[in-house]
Write a protein that holds these residues in place. Structure first.
Motif, PDB file in Angstrom:
ATOM      1  N   SER A   2       1.092  -0.846  -0.108  1.00 25.83           N
ATOM      2  CA  SER A   2       0.201   0.216   0.337  1.00 25.83           C
ATOM      3  C   SER A   2       1.074   1.307  -0.019  1.00 25.83           C
ATOM      4  N   LYS A   3       0.117   2.195  -0.395  1.00 26.67           N
ATOM      5  CA  LYS A   3       1.282   4.041  -0.695  1.00 26.67           C
ATOM      6  C   LYS A   3       0.627   4.784   0.616  1.00 26.67           C
ATOM      7  N   TYR A  28      -8.713   7.019  -0.507  1.00 25.93           N
ATOM      8  CA  TYR A  28      -7.571   7.490   0.152  1.00 25.93           C
ATOM      9  C   TYR A  28      -8.130   8.967   1.325  1.00 25.93           C
ATOM     10  N   ASN A  81      -4.933   0.720   3.896  1.00 27.78           N
ATOM     11  CA  ASN A  81      -4.661   0.871   2.445  1.00 27.78           C
ATOM     12  C   ASN A  81      -3.677   1.426   1.992  1.00 27.78           C
ATOM     13  N   GLY A  82      -3.490   2.881   2.433  1.00 30.53           N
ATOM     14  CA  GLY A  82      -2.806   4.169   2.403  1.00 30.53           C
ATOM     15  C   GLY A  82      -3.572   5.273   1.946  1.00 30.53           C
ATOM     16  N   ALA A 102       7.219   4.414   7.245  1.00 35.25           N
ATOM     17  CA  ALA A 102       6.744   4.493   6.116  1.00 35.25           C
ATOM     18  C   ALA A 102       7.282   2.783   5.645  1.00 35.25           C
ATOM     19  N   GLN A 105       5.226   0.926   9.045  1.00 36.89           N
ATOM     20  CA  GLN A 105       4.281   0.120   8.206  1.00 36.89           C
ATOM     21  C   GLN A 105       4.588   0.090   7.101  1.00 36.89           C
ATOM     22  N   LYS A 107       4.410   0.443   3.757  1.00 30.39           N
ATOM     23  CA  LYS A 107       3.971   1.106   2.758  1.00 30.39           C
ATOM     24  C   LYS A 107       5.453   1.767   1.455  1.00 30.39           C
ATOM     25  N   GLU A 108       4.500   2.110   0.523  1.00 28.06           N
ATOM     26  CA  GLU A 108       5.795   2.740  -1.107  1.00 28.06           C
ATOM     27  C   GLU A 108       5.136   4.621  -0.612  1.00 28.06           C
TER      28      GLU A 108
END
Ligand code: AP5
Length: 221
Positions: A2-3, A28, A81-82, A102, A105, A107-108
């Motif tokens: 997720s981002k 988001y 989910n971001g 990040a 978590q 996340k990207e």
């Protein structure tokens, strides 16, 4: 993976306007540190009064307060989910904290800079009006509501932010130059910052941002 979409830009560049549109399109949550801090500043407590004073002066709130705030907010289930960061990071220390966060978590991060020339920013900020009910953002010079002082969406009354007067705007712009502009070098060095022309009309900026985000692999909700 997720981002996290990170919006970087000077005060008035249009981060909030675009983050709101992106949140509607991609589903988001928009995390505006300015909005959260304004809410916290309403509290009649020593912390609330401190925040109110700092923000009214156009200065930046401490990195420690921000670290705590952002960690708590992004650990809520709606961020799983971001999420979109609007107004954070704003210092190199905050950028380092974001990288650590990040990583744990998983996340990207997509970093987008909205670029607007400084002489336009003063006009944008002093002309901004916001709906008290839904938060829709207008501008008496560039995006006026159909009826002065009234939100087109829900009829709510429009208000002007306490820090959108010429004197405080000057201070905010100078804080941006000294504390936040170094982030452009910090991220730019690794070629990670994607720039979008924020001088274009709102819908054209949005279109360009969507293109960048789609290429990053985020799908509309
Ligand atoms: P914050 O609320 O984040 O304010 P800011 O960064 O100064 O950004 P703005 O909200 O003023 O501008 P924006 O880029 O969102 O522009 P907008 O879309 O509204 O922060 C406030 C304070 O909180 C700070 O000063 C600090 O004290 C504290 N703070 C917050 N985060 C912090 C952090 N991380 N660390 C430390 N302290 C922190 O648009 C502006 C106007 O332009 C609107 O009227 C809009 O209609 C118009 N407009 C937008 N796009 C266009 C366009 N393309 N063409 C024409 N007009 C446009």
């Amino acid at each position: 993976m997720s981002k996290i979409i990170v919006m970087i830009g000077a005060p008035g560049a249009g981060k909030g306007t675009q983050a709101r549109l992106l949140s509607e399109k991609y589903g988001y949550p928009q995390i505006s540190t300015g909005d959260i801090l304004r809410e916290m500043a309403q509290a009649d407590t020593p912390e609330g009064r401190d925040l109110k004073q700092i923000m009214a002066a156009g200065k930046l709130v401490s990195d420690d307060v921000l670290a705590d705030l952002i960690e708590k907010r992004t650990s809520r289930p709606d961020c799983q989910n971001g999420y979109i960061l609007d107004g954070y990071p704003r210092t190199v220390v905050q950028a380092q904290q974001l990288e650590e966060m990040a990583a744990w978590q998983k996340k990207e991060v997509l970093l987008v800079r909205v670029v607007v020339f400084e002489d336009e920013l003063m006009k944008r900020l002093t002309g901004r009006r916001t709906c008290k009910k839904c938060g829709e953002i207008y501008n008496i010079n560039f995006r006026p509501p159909q009826i002065a002082g009234v939100c087109d969406r829900d009829g709510g009354s429009l208000s002007q932010r306490a820090d959108d007067n010429a004197e405080t705007v000057k201070r905010r712009l100078s804080e941006y130059q000294s504390a936040t502009a170094p982030l452009i070098d910090y991220y730019g060095r690794n070629g990670r910052l994607i720039e979008v022309d924020g001088q274009l009309p709102v819908d054209e900026v949005f279109e360009k941002l969507c293109h960048v985000i789609d290429n990053f692999g985020i799908r509309a909700a």
